[in-house]
Design a protein around this motif. Structure first.
Motif, PDB file in Angstrom:
ATOM      1  N   GLY A  42       0.870  -1.299  -0.103  1.00  0.00           N
ATOM      2  CA  GLY A  42       0.107   0.056   0.014  1.00  0.00           C
ATOM      3  C   GLY A  42       0.892   1.228   0.133  1.00  0.00           C
ATOM      4  N   MET A  43       2.000   1.127   0.741  1.00  0.00           N
ATOM      5  CA  MET A  43       2.785   2.362   0.854  1.00  0.00           C
ATOM      6  C   MET A  43       3.599   2.523  -0.350  1.00  0.00           C
ATOM      7  N   ILE A  44       3.991   1.628  -1.237  1.00  0.00           N
ATOM      8  CA  ILE A  44       4.613   1.884  -2.540  1.00  0.00           C
ATOM      9  C   ILE A  44       3.459   2.255  -3.407  1.00  0.00           C
ATOM     10  N   LYS A  45       2.481   1.619  -3.585  1.00  0.00           N
ATOM     11  CA  LYS A  45       1.508   2.158  -4.368  1.00  0.00           C
ATOM     12  C   LYS A  45       1.186   3.657  -4.262  1.00  0.00           C
ATOM     13  N   ALA A  46       1.282   4.365  -2.948  1.00  0.00           N
ATOM     14  CA  ALA A  46       1.267   5.542  -2.964  1.00  0.00           C
ATOM     15  C   ALA A  46       2.347   6.517  -3.240  1.00  0.00           C
ATOM     16  N   LEU A  47       3.546   5.942  -3.189  1.00  0.00           N
ATOM     17  CA  LEU A  47       4.943   6.420  -3.345  1.00  0.00           C
ATOM     18  C   LEU A  47       4.913   6.616  -4.947  1.00  0.00           C
ATOM     19  N   ALA A  48       4.676   5.356  -5.713  1.00  0.00           N
ATOM     20  CA  ALA A  48       4.763   5.427  -7.139  1.00  0.00           C
ATOM     21  C   ALA A  48       3.958   6.277  -7.972  1.00  0.00           C
ATOM     22  N   VAL A  49       3.077   6.977  -7.240  1.00  0.00           N
ATOM     23  CA  VAL A  49       2.359   8.108  -8.066  1.00  0.00           C
ATOM     24  C   VAL A  49       2.623   9.398  -7.869  1.00  0.00           C
ATOM     25  N   VAL A  50       3.644   9.535  -7.068  1.00  0.00           N
ATOM     26  CA  VAL A  50       3.880  11.202  -6.979  1.00  0.00           C
ATOM     27  C   VAL A  50       4.698  11.603  -8.027  1.00  0.00           C
ATOM     28  N   ASP A  51       4.759  13.109  -8.259  1.00  0.00           N
ATOM     29  CA  ASP A  51       5.418  13.607  -9.449  1.00  0.00           C
ATOM     30  C   ASP A  51       7.057  13.912  -9.089  1.00  0.00           C
ATOM     31  N   HIS A  52       7.292  13.928  -7.712  1.00  0.00           N
ATOM     32  CA  HIS A  52       8.814  14.075  -7.231  1.00  0.00           C
ATOM     33  C   HIS A  52       9.194  13.434  -6.007  1.00  0.00           C
ATOM     34  N   PRO A  53      10.258  13.126  -5.846  1.00  0.00           N
ATOM     35  CA  PRO A  53      10.843  12.590  -4.292  1.00  0.00           C
ATOM     36  C   PRO A  53      10.436  13.365  -3.345  1.00  0.00           C
TER      37      PRO A  53
END
Length: 420
Positions: free
Chosen positions: A290-301
């Motif tokens: 669930g956390m990776i799914k949320a991190l993988a959709v951001v535009d920038h680190p």
């Protein structure tokens, strides 16, 4: 026989030694995995002349010390134990006798041949004799080393007693290279639910393995303690759980049956722990996914912190989480499900953005060994001081590789609570 509580001055220690008013007691030392009696520790009690009362060893040797008769008493005790052990030896020629030796005597008489002569006269082979010494009480290190070397060359086995208690010197243990290391009751007591004792025991197991010695857990009083010894790499156990010392010891089949019960209980625990671990890993994986799914959709680190904060809201099982880049450099803050700043011990600090984690196992195993997922052993988090495990997983954002690290809180239940 009753036990006497008379003060030292009423004990005629010279008479006890001269008349050999001593009785040998034995306590079995069990090879649990081997399901056999490995040996017997010979213990001693004094007998008050003309009375049916025994004198405990501490009181006996205290009286001898006061009278300057420690060496004669020590020798008389060994004679009594060797004589009583002969019957067991004749029934089982592979049985070991653990024979206590007052280390202070080594400082006084050095490597005399008196013990060798005693064993020769007893008819028992030196290879069946384990000389137990407490290295922490020896003042003369070179004399102790010479004694150990001499008697090992004569075929005797050497055991270091009470290791882990008081001021046991790890360097001296490694230098003496004993055949057997006996771990003191102070480490074993409640080891089934005290984490730091488990770590001390594991360290001693590792040390003894490296010097080629056998470890004996002393003073085991409960099934939970016995199972914990097996779980942490020990195989040989001595203690009230199997039998108390006695002067009428019998090599009973019930003792062997009890070792089988411990092994069966340990097997059942392993199966339960494996099932629990699989269930826990499944829950960890769902959280990380669930956390990776949320991190993988951001535009920038730069947005990692905000997404981690959202994911960890209400995540009671998570201690903290952070993200590394492909080089192992932390590229997010350390975000906690609880208030990390509440930790008042200054030794613990959460890692900040820019910290290099490239030597950590949770990075090395993923990148250098090309694994996708890594789950660490339990350890104390330097961020919060909590016992945790780190679950790390590779993910990608805009064709770049990142590593999500999630520290899950690890609970240590008493072993008894885990048994089926």
């Amino acid at each position: 026989m009753e036990q006497s509580n008379q003060p030292n001055e009423t004990i005629n220690i010279a008479q006890i030694i001269k008349q050999k008013n001593l009785v040998a007691y034995f306590q079995p030392i069990m090879s649990v995995t081997g399901k056999k009696i490995l040996g017997l520790e010979g213990l001693i009690r004094g007998i008050i002349p003309g009375a049916e009362k025994t004198i405990p060893p501490q009181q006996l040797f205290s009286a001898a010390h006061t009278a300057g008769l420690t060496i004669p008493l020590d020798r008389a005790c060994r004679d009594a134990v060797l004589s009583a052990f002969l019957d067991y030896y004749q029934v089982n020629p592979d049985l070991l006798l653990f024979l206590n030796l007052d280390t202070a005597i080594i400082d006084e008489v050095g490597g005399s041949n008196y013990l060798c002569d005693q064993v020769d006269k007893s008819g028992i082979s030196p290879k069946n004799i384990v000389i137990e010494i407490n290295e922490s009480k020896a003042l003369n290190t070179s004399g102790l080393t010479q004694f150990v070397t001499t008697y090992k060359n004569k075929g005797f086995l050497i055991a270091l007693d009470d290791v882990g208690a008081g001021f046991s010197n790890m360097d001296r243990i490694a230098g003496l290279k004993p055949d057997i290391v006996k771990i003191d009751r102070s480490i074993i007591k409640d080891m089934d639910h005290i984490y730091h004792k488990q770590e001390v025991f594991k360290s001693l197991v590792n040390l003894t393995n490296k010097i080629g010695a056998l470890i004996v857990a002393e003073g085991v009083e409960t099934r939970s303690e016995a199972i914990q010894v097996l779980k942490l790499g020990g195989q040989v156990i001595q203690g009230f759980y199997f039998a108390k010392p006695g002067n009428d010891f019998v090599l009973k089949a019930e003792l062997i049956a009890k070792t089988a019960e411990v092994v069966d209980a340990y097997k059942a625990l392993l199966l339960k722990e494996l099932d629990d671990y699989n269930q826990k890993c499944l829950a960890y994986t769902q959280t990380v996914n669930g956390m990776i799914k949320a991190l993988a959709v951001v535009d920038h680190p730069d947005e990692f912190d905000g997404q981690l904060t959202k994911c960890l809201t209400g995540a009671e099982a998570v201690d903290c989480a952070y993200v590394l880049d492909e080089s192992g450099i932390q590229c997010s803050d350390t975000v906690g499900a609880k208030n990390i700043g509440a930790c008042e011990k200054l030794v613990f600090h959460s890692a900040k953005m820019g910290v290099d984690h490239s030597i950590k196992n949770f990075y090395y195993n993923l990148i250098k060994r090309k694994q996708d997922t890594y789950i660490s052993e339990p350890y104390v988090s330097m961020a919060t001081g909590s016992l945790c495990i780190t679950y790390s997983r590779v993910f990608r954002l805009a064709a770049k590789k990142y590593i999500l690290c999630v520290d899950f809180l690890e609970t240590q239940q008493p072993l008894a609570a885990q048994l089926p």
